[in-house]
Design a protein around this motif. Structure first.
Motif, PDB file in Angstrom:
ATOM      1  N   SER A   1      -0.824  -4.741  15.684  1.00 18.28           N
ATOM      2  CA  SER A   1       0.317  -4.982  14.799  1.00 18.28           C
ATOM      3  C   SER A   1       0.493  -3.848  13.793  1.00 18.28           C
ATOM      4  CB  SER A   1       0.131  -6.301  14.054  1.00 18.28           C
ATOM      5  OG  SER A   1       0.933  -6.322  12.898  1.00 18.28           O
ATOM      6  N   ARG A   2       1.688  -3.241  13.810  1.00 18.50           N
ATOM      7  CA  ARG A   2       2.013  -2.166  12.870  1.00 18.50           C
ATOM      8  C   ARG A   2       2.104  -2.712  11.447  1.00 18.50           C
ATOM      9  NH1 ARG A   2       2.568   3.613  13.559  1.00 18.50           N
ATOM     10  NH2 ARG A   2       2.441   3.900  15.781  1.00 18.50           N
ATOM     11  N   ALA A   3       2.687  -3.922  11.344  1.00 23.41           N
ATOM     12  CA  ALA A   3       2.881  -4.526  10.018  1.00 23.41           C
ATOM     13  C   ALA A   3       1.536  -4.784   9.350  1.00 23.41           C
ATOM     14  CB  ALA A   3       3.666  -5.823  10.153  1.00 23.41           C
ATOM     15  N   LYS A   4       0.588  -5.306  10.118  1.00 23.26           N
ATOM     16  CA  LYS A   4      -0.744  -5.580   9.584  1.00 23.26           C
ATOM     17  C   LYS A   4      -1.417  -4.277   9.142  1.00 23.26           C
ATOM     18  CE  LYS A   4      -5.005  -7.935  10.907  1.00 23.26           C
ATOM     19  NZ  LYS A   4      -5.722  -8.554  12.025  1.00 23.26           N
ATOM     20  N   SER A   5      -1.281  -3.245   9.986  1.00 34.10           N
ATOM     21  CA  SER A   5      -1.873  -1.950   9.674  1.00 34.10           C
ATOM     22  C   SER A   5      -1.292  -1.382   8.381  1.00 34.10           C
ATOM     23  CB  SER A   5      -1.645  -0.991  10.843  1.00 34.10           C
ATOM     24  OG  SER A   5      -1.724   0.338  10.414  1.00 34.10           O
ATOM     25  N   SER A   6       0.046  -1.469   8.236  1.00 38.34           N
ATOM     26  CA  SER A   6       0.705  -0.923   7.051  1.00 38.34           C
ATOM     27  C   SER A   6       0.305  -1.702   5.801  1.00 38.34           C
ATOM     28  CB  SER A   6       2.221  -0.985   7.206  1.00 38.34           C
ATOM     29  OG  SER A   6       2.596  -0.343   8.397  1.00 38.34           O
ATOM     30  N   ALA A   7       0.257  -3.037   5.923  1.00 35.60           N
ATOM     31  CA  ALA A   7      -0.094  -3.861   4.762  1.00 35.60           C
ATOM     32  C   ALA A   7      -1.520  -3.564   4.310  1.00 35.60           C
ATOM     33  CB  ALA A   7       0.061  -5.336   5.105  1.00 35.60           C
ATOM     34  N   LEU A   8      -2.433  -3.473   5.263  1.00 33.16           N
ATOM     35  CA  LEU A   8      -3.829  -3.194   4.895  1.00 33.16           C
ATOM     36  C   LEU A   8      -3.994  -1.783   4.353  1.00 33.16           C
ATOM     37  CD1 LEU A   8      -5.923  -5.124   7.540  1.00 33.16           C
ATOM     38  CD2 LEU A   8      -6.384  -5.059   5.101  1.00 33.16           C
ATOM     39  N   ALA A   9      -3.207  -0.842   4.891  1.00 32.55           N
ATOM     40  CA  ALA A   9      -3.268   0.540   4.389  1.00 32.55           C
ATOM     41  C   ALA A   9      -2.799   0.577   2.935  1.00 32.55           C
ATOM     42  CB  ALA A   9      -2.413   1.464   5.252  1.00 32.55           C
ATOM     43  N   PHE A  10      -1.762  -0.198   2.634  1.00 31.22           N
ATOM     44  CA  PHE A  10      -1.235  -0.264   1.268  1.00 31.22           C
ATOM     45  C   PHE A  10      -2.306  -0.793   0.308  1.00 31.22           C
ATOM     46  CE2 PHE A  10       1.071  -2.473  -2.144  1.00 31.22           C
ATOM     47  CZ  PHE A  10       1.914  -1.462  -2.579  1.00 31.22           C
ATOM     48  N   ILE A  11      -2.937  -1.898   0.702  1.00 26.98           N
ATOM     49  CA  ILE A  11      -3.990  -2.494  -0.134  1.00 26.98           C
ATOM     50  C   ILE A  11      -5.173  -1.524  -0.286  1.00 26.98           C
ATOM     51  CG2 ILE A  11      -5.659  -4.396  -0.295  1.00 26.98           C
ATOM     52  CD1 ILE A  11      -3.474  -6.082   1.257  1.00 26.98           C
ATOM     53  N   ALA A  12      -5.526  -0.882   0.833  1.00 29.02           N
ATOM     54  CA  ALA A  12      -6.627   0.083   0.788  1.00 29.02           C
ATOM     55  C   ALA A  12      -6.316   1.219  -0.179  1.00 29.02           C
ATOM     56  CB  ALA A  12      -6.895   0.635   2.186  1.00 29.02           C
ATOM     57  N   GLY A  13      -5.048   1.652  -0.195  1.00 28.64           N
ATOM     58  CA  GLY A  13      -4.626   2.719  -1.102  1.00 28.64           C
ATOM     59  C   GLY A  13      -4.826   2.323  -2.560  1.00 28.64           C
ATOM     60  N   ILE A  14      -4.519   1.063  -2.862  1.00 28.08           N
ATOM     61  CA  ILE A  14      -4.692   0.563  -4.236  1.00 28.08           C
ATOM     62  C   ILE A  14      -6.176   0.633  -4.621  1.00 28.08           C
ATOM     63  CG2 ILE A  14      -4.526  -1.481  -5.735  1.00 28.08           C
ATOM     64  CD1 ILE A  14      -2.059  -2.343  -4.171  1.00 28.08           C
ATOM     65  N   ILE A  15      -7.042   0.117  -3.735  1.00 26.38           N
ATOM     66  CA  ILE A  15      -8.492   0.101  -4.008  1.00 26.38           C
ATOM     67  C   ILE A  15      -9.012   1.533  -4.185  1.00 26.38           C
ATOM     68  CG2 ILE A  15     -10.755  -0.555  -3.080  1.00 26.38           C
ATOM     69  CD1 ILE A  15      -9.293  -2.761  -1.469  1.00 26.38           C
TER      70      ILE A  15
END
Lengths: 182, 186
Positions: free
Chosen positions: A110-124
């Motif tokens: 899932s691209r959406a899952k990948s993008s959402a997790l990448a966003f959260i990872a960026g915050i961390i």
């Protein structure tokens, strides 16, 4: 010419060139190579434009001496994008546009899952970097080469938590890949 | 809002070379980063230690000649270590670090794009939430401290030791990587 078109250089060659690059940044630009400050700076400039009174009350900007005007850090940011673009274009490397295999094995396609997790990872990622006062470039390379205690403390702690995170996340995934290779 | 054109150009040039090298080094790749932390690929460690040793000798030489000025970030150990621990989690989740994520934007990497948006958001959250924790974030402040000051030897001695450790580590890693490659799959 072949070297420029090659997809991956030896890490020792890249490391040596990076080291020489720091001679240039310290010797000519009189600056340390770093990336994460830029993110705080964008936030500071934006907040100063939208809510100047509030921006003045943010103690982080003063405590960590976040620069007000775009200069060295902003140049690095734009340069990094162009450098990555030219290097991948020369070798015809388009692997960056696809989801990594290791990722899809563990988290699905899932691209959406990948993008959402990448966003959260960026915050961390940036939260940690800004708290520590630098990232893998500002602390990891520029600070460590100056033998700064702060940078070596950062380097060891990032490796320790990275190892723990990776082994926890990929415990099962790596097991299956190893068995399938055998 | 902008500094002099010369410093922006120097930044652009340094950033360009930096991004070019990171892409060629393979460290703009999710798998290279994550496999480093799974101890299956040592590209990140080899690249960083080489850069640190080569850079360190040159920068301290230039500094000795009065041609470079050091900029040592203060050792505020709680913030440095706490930040590093948080950073490691983010680095494995994203499979990139801030510099390599920005360079990966040039590869039209979608994960790097959302990661960069996350970093901008994260920088805002971090600045806004720093106030209440700023007290603890200043614990164990040792000031601008270097390993050579701690060990009471010259920087060149520390760098020589670091070079010896790095080379030994490289030899060991290459030995095991070669053995793993040549041994037939069991």
């Amino acid at each position: 010419m072949n070297l420029l078109r090659s997809k991956q250089w030896s890490p020792y060659l890249v490391g040596t060139c990076l080291g020489i690059l720091t001679w240039f940044t310290f010797g000519v630009a009189k600056k340390a190579l770093g990336v994460s400050t830029n993110f705080s700076q964008v936030v500071k400039v934006a907040e100063t434009a939208v809510a100047p009174e509030h921006a003045k009350s943010v103690t982080y900007f003063t405590d960590y001496k976040v620069p007000t005007a775009f200069g060295w850090e902003a140049g690095i940011f734009i340069g990094l994008i162009i450098g990555g673009l030219v290097a991948s274009w020369l070798s015809g490397d388009t692997s960056g546009t696809k989801l990594p295999e290791l990722w899809t094995q563990r988290f699905g396609t899932s691209r959406a899952k990948s993008s959402a997790l990448a966003f959260i990872a960026g915050i961390i990622l940036i939260y940690g970097a800004r708290l520590a006062g630098g990232c893998t470039s500002g602390h990891g390379i520029s600070g460590s080469l100056q033998l700064a205690v702060s940078s070596w403390a950062f380097f060891f702690s990032l490796f320790a938590s990275g190892l723990a995170t990776a082994f926890l996340l990929f415990r099962k995934t790596t097991l299956t890949t190893t068995t399938s290779q055998r | 809002m902008f500094e002099s054109l010369s410093i922006i150009s120097l930044g652009l040039l340094s950033g360009f070379v930096f991004g070019f090298l990171l892409q060629k080094g393979g460290v703009t790749k999710y798998e290279v980063i994550v496999k480093q932390f799974l101890l299956q690929d040592f590209t990140v460690l080899k690249t960083m230690l080489t850069a640190i040793v080569v850079g360190g000798f040159g920068v301290y030489f230039l500094e000795g000649q009065g041609l470079a000025k050091l900029s040592i970030k203060p050792a505020i150990l709680v913030a440095n270590i706490g930040g590093g621990l948080i950073f490691g989690v983010g680095m494995v989740l994203l499979g990139l670090c801030p510099g390599t994520a920005v360079a990966a934007l040039g590869e039209r990497n979608g994960r790097a794009f959302f990661g960069t948006l996350g970093m901008l958001t994260g920088a805002w959250i971090q600045a806004e939430t720093y106030g209440p924790i700023s007290g603890c974030a200043k614990w164990v402040d040792l000031g601008s401290l270097t390993l050579s000051q701690v060990l009471k030897v010259s920087p060149m001695v520390v760098l020589t030791g670091l070079a010896a450790i790095s080379v030994s580590l490289f030899v060991a890693i290459e030995f095991f990587e070669r053995r793993k490659k040549s041994s037939p799959a069991r």
